[in-house]
Scaffold this active site. Structure first.
Site, mmCIF file in Angstrom:
data_model
loop_
_atom_site.group_PDB
_atom_site.id
_atom_site.type_symbol
_atom_site.label_atom_id
_atom_site.label_comp_id
_atom_site.label_asym_id
_atom_site.label_seq_id
_atom_site.Cartn_x
_atom_site.Cartn_y
_atom_site.Cartn_z
ATOM 1 N N CYS A 112 -39.829 -38.141 -25.672
ATOM 2 C CA CYS A 112 -39.672 -39.600 -25.700
ATOM 3 C C CYS A 112 -39.841 -40.245 -24.326
ATOM 4 O O CYS A 112 -39.999 -41.465 -24.240
ATOM 5 C CB CYS A 112 -38.320 -39.976 -26.295
ATOM 6 S SG CYS A 112 -38.073 -39.354 -27.975
ATOM 7 N N HIS A 241 -37.521 -47.428 -24.439
ATOM 8 C CA HIS A 241 -37.814 -46.496 -25.525
ATOM 9 C C HIS A 241 -36.978 -46.910 -26.729
ATOM 10 O O HIS A 241 -35.769 -47.126 -26.621
ATOM 11 C CB HIS A 241 -37.475 -45.076 -25.098
ATOM 12 C CG HIS A 241 -37.436 -44.098 -26.226
ATOM 13 N ND1 HIS A 241 -38.432 -44.018 -27.176
ATOM 14 C CD2 HIS A 241 -36.507 -43.167 -26.570
ATOM 15 C CE1 HIS A 241 -38.122 -43.073 -28.051
ATOM 16 N NE2 HIS A 241 -36.965 -42.545 -27.711
ATOM 17 N N ASN A 271 -38.014 -44.579 -34.328
ATOM 18 C CA ASN A 271 -38.221 -43.877 -33.060
ATOM 19 C C ASN A 271 -39.571 -43.167 -33.121
ATOM 20 O O ASN A 271 -39.715 -42.168 -33.824
ATOM 21 C CB ASN A 271 -37.079 -42.880 -32.839
ATOM 22 C CG ASN A 271 -37.208 -42.126 -31.521
ATOM 23 O OD1 ASN A 271 -38.265 -42.114 -30.898
ATOM 24 N ND2 ASN A 271 -36.138 -41.468 -31.105
#
Length: 314
Positions: A112, A241, A271
């Site tokens: 990520c 993020h 996500n």
């Protein structure tokens, strides 16, 4: 004269299939209210036949169009992904071929935090004069490594891609960057290898990830601002993020940034790992929230742990 890596184009792509929380209710012991309250996610996009390169291609084409350059003008392609289409070659080389580019191309794996690491790498190439135009892409098919019977992870992840074109600029661009890693936390968030032609699934210690993420991200953002002789008041937007609304909110609170200055696309995207920051960036550029001259901070953390922050004048 110092050269800056400036964003001159953004692009994004989401696969057409939408999976809502109500869809997940039919598969898991969960419900829409529970998911939204704990994650901020209402729906996510999931690939059917498409691969990571397919998503990356669509996002890249849009970024190149906005930048008004041809792929043949690129000096480098960096693709951040934790879900490559093949063990080898790098998905970036497949993207290079499909774009018709002739430049070097490689993948970067920091989960990520991948987009932050890729942007920081591209920054070095431009600042030292090795490249003038670089395509940086975050593209993920996270649904392929999700155990859809695991409620803790199945509700979180989605697929998508985001891209930016960076160009050498004499005046402004990436102002500062910081990246970090700490390998002692591997077991907190990981995917293990299995047998040949099989793939493991995401394993996550949710509470530990939350605590570490909030601390590391807020400290990273504060360091980046301090080392740039700037304060939170100088920021136009934070583009974080898109992991979990509670993490995003907690980080904003710790650095005293009003939520009105935070770009959030989590509810519609979920996500999307390395794709989440460039996806959110492109949405906000195209809807007019982000404009030339705005000062932005990107921040993200991924398994490992690896994390970092990037300060950009758009």
């Amino acid at each position: 004269m110092k050269k800056f890596a400036r964003i001159i184009g953004t692009g994004s792509y989401l696969p057409p299939k939408v999976v809502t929380n109500h869809d997940l209710e039919k598969m898991l012991d969960t419900n829409d209210e529970w998911i939204v309250a704990r994650t901020g996610i209402s729906e996510r996009r999931i690939v059917e036949e498409e691969g990571t390169c397919d998503l990356a291609l669509e996002a890249s084409i849009k970024a190149l169009e906005m930048a008004n350059i041809d792929a043949s003008e690129l000096d480098l392609i960096i693709l951040a992904t934790t879900t490559p289409d093949k063990i080898f070659p790098a998905t970036a080389t497949m993207l290079q071929n499909r774009l018709g580019a002739k430049c070097p191309a490689f993948d970067m794996q920091a989960v990520c935090a991948g987009f932050i690491f890729a942007m920081t790498t591209a920054q070095q190439y431009i600042e030292n004069g090795s490249a003038k135009k670089v395509l940086v892409v975050g593209s993920e098919t996270m649904s392929k490594i999700v155990d859809w019977s695991d409620r803790s992870s199945a509700i979180l992840f989605g697929d998508g891609a985001g891209a930016v074109v960076l160009s050498s600029d004499d005046e402004t661009g990436i102002l500062h960057s910081n990246i970090y890693s700490d390998g002692q936390y591997v077991s907190s968030l990981h995917v293990s290898n299995t047998r040949i032609n099989e793939i493991g699934f995401i394993q996550m210690a949710g509470n530990e990830v939350f605590k570490i993420a909030v601390t590391r991200l807020s400290n990273s953002a504060k360091t980046t601002l301090r080392e740039s002789n700037m304060t939170v008041d100088d920021l136009t937007w934070m583009v974080p993020h898109q992991a979990n609304i509670r993490i995003i909110t907690a980080v904003a609170k710790k650095i005293n940034l009003p939520m009105e200055k935070v770009i959030i696309t989590l509810s519609k995207h979920g996500n999307t790992s390395a794709a989440s920051i460039p996806l959110a960036l492109d949405v906000a550029v195209r809807d007019g929230r982000i404009n030339k001259g705005d000062k932005l901070i990107f921040e993200g953390i991924g398994g490992g742990f690896s994390w970092g922050s990037l300060l950009v004048e758009f």
